[in-house]
Design an enzyme around this catalytic site. Sequence first.
Site, PDB file in Angstrom:
ATOM      1  N   HIS A 250      -9.460  17.636  -3.586  1.00 31.26           N
ATOM      2  CA  HIS A 250      -8.825  17.585  -2.239  1.00 31.26           C
ATOM      3  C   HIS A 250      -8.118  16.248  -2.309  1.00 31.26           C
ATOM      4  CE1 HIS A 250     -12.142  20.106  -0.420  1.00 31.26           C
ATOM      5  NE2 HIS A 250     -11.515  20.867  -1.031  1.00 31.26           N
ATOM      6  N   ASP A 252      -6.961  14.584   0.008  1.00 32.75           N
ATOM      7  CA  ASP A 252      -6.968  13.363   1.172  1.00 32.75           C
ATOM      8  C   ASP A 252      -7.905  12.237   1.174  1.00 32.75           C
ATOM      9  OD1 ASP A 252      -8.839  15.278   1.718  1.00 32.75           O
ATOM     10  OD2 ASP A 252      -8.360  15.945   3.522  1.00 32.75           O
ATOM     11  N   ARG A 269      -8.258   6.079  -8.745  1.00 32.44           N
ATOM     12  CA  ARG A 269      -7.760   7.317  -9.366  1.00 32.44           C
ATOM     13  C   ARG A 269      -6.398   7.229  -9.415  1.00 32.44           C
ATOM     14  NH1 ARG A 269     -10.967  10.851  -4.687  1.00 32.44           N
ATOM     15  NH2 ARG A 269     -13.050  10.630  -5.502  1.00 32.44           N
ATOM     16  N   SER A 305     -16.810  11.278  -1.732  1.00 28.22           N
ATOM     17  CA  SER A 305     -17.090  10.020  -2.311  1.00 28.22           C
ATOM     18  C   SER A 305     -16.724   8.843  -1.271  1.00 28.22           C
ATOM     19  CB  SER A 305     -16.105   9.714  -3.422  1.00 28.22           C
ATOM     20  OG  SER A 305     -14.752   9.848  -2.840  1.00 28.22           O
ATOM     21  N   CYS A 357     -10.633  15.913   6.860  1.00 24.98           N
ATOM     22  CA  CYS A 357     -11.204  16.917   6.520  1.00 24.98           C
ATOM     23  C   CYS A 357     -11.844  17.948   7.713  1.00 24.98           C
ATOM     24  CB  CYS A 357     -12.521  16.770   5.526  1.00 24.98           C
ATOM     25  SG  CYS A 357     -12.061  15.552   4.216  1.00 24.98           S
TER      26      CYS A 357
END
Length: 379
Positions: A250, A252, A269, A305, A357
């Site tokens: 995902h 977002d 990331r 996370s 989400c």
Amino acid sequence: MTANTQKTVVNSWNEWDPLKHVIVGRADGTMIQAPEPAIERDWPDHGFPLGTYGLLPKEMEEKANEQLDNFAKILESRGLRVDRPTPLDFKQVVQTPDWKQKTMFGCMPPRDVLLTVGNEILEATMSYRSRWYEYLCYRPLLEQYFKEDPNFKWEAAPKPRLTEHTYKKDYWRKWEKMSEEEKDQAIHNRDWVLTEKEPCFDAADISRAGKDIFVYHSSVTNKGGIDWLRRHFSSHRIHVIWFYETNPIHIDATFVLLRPGLALSNRKRKPLAPGMIEFFKKNDWEIAECAEPALDGYPPLSFCSQWLSMNTLMLDTKTICVDAQEIKQMEQFDKLGFEVIPVPFADVSAFGGGLHCATADVNRQGDCEDYFPKQIEGF
Ligand code: ABU
């Protein structure tokens, strides 16, 4: 509070136009899924060692629902219409002619399943067997919108068969045995669990910016899924992006489009797609690195996370909802000129995500615009 009688008009082209109507998920009955080829959960410290499964604890569910209801109230108090899904019995065994799966998952994150582009809401394929039937939780709402809005285009991507051929054989065992160098190579090769047998994608791997749509090639979205989206949204420009991440799922909590000219990028990331940074710069977009998150790892029983710190909901170009525990992220948004609405949400993460989400757009006031007039060949 009186019920919001706002007329149903499905329309949303991006992540930032004034939000008028939204779906907010529910935590009821969410499961730690039974094992399946797409995913394994190994939480021995919490009573869910590899191979076991079951309901998330009731007291966690109650706290999550309190926070979700409170979030819905905050949105309603700002004049938004808020709709909620209808949970199913997620403990039940589900099956197709090809497979049997011992449990479903839940309906906290509508963003994973529903993609709104203009007057269309598209039900994503999904790539977990436990999530194959999740769209049913949204059907009462979609049926209602279909009756109320004569221009609403209700679409569903082809349901994948999700046979053993959709997943790489022994993927998780092989991953465990890999050296750091081999994992590094796998990340660069985007060697995730899905094969290219059939198109698969989760709606939460997609970020919308008018004519341009960004799709994360992740562990739940394969090249076929991206190709399907490209053919389906043929008057849009589809850009494939990916990042340095061992558990890519995902977009977002990794790369967030905040408003025209400003994106937020995960500080850990790093983007790997050639041409991506150049593309944003060429179009005069600033890419801000996100703040330090409040947590230093995955919250208990959460497959999401600590980077849910970035998982925010824009109410318009000036107003942003942020998890109230993310003090540094809120300070950064404040400096970037946003009005920040702190929303207590830490107890929701185990149920499938953060504020982005937990929502799906139904209506944002605005049209399809071109925010990236300068394209780059091959990106
Ligand atoms: N569903 C969003 C979670 C993404 C992440 O944990 O990075």
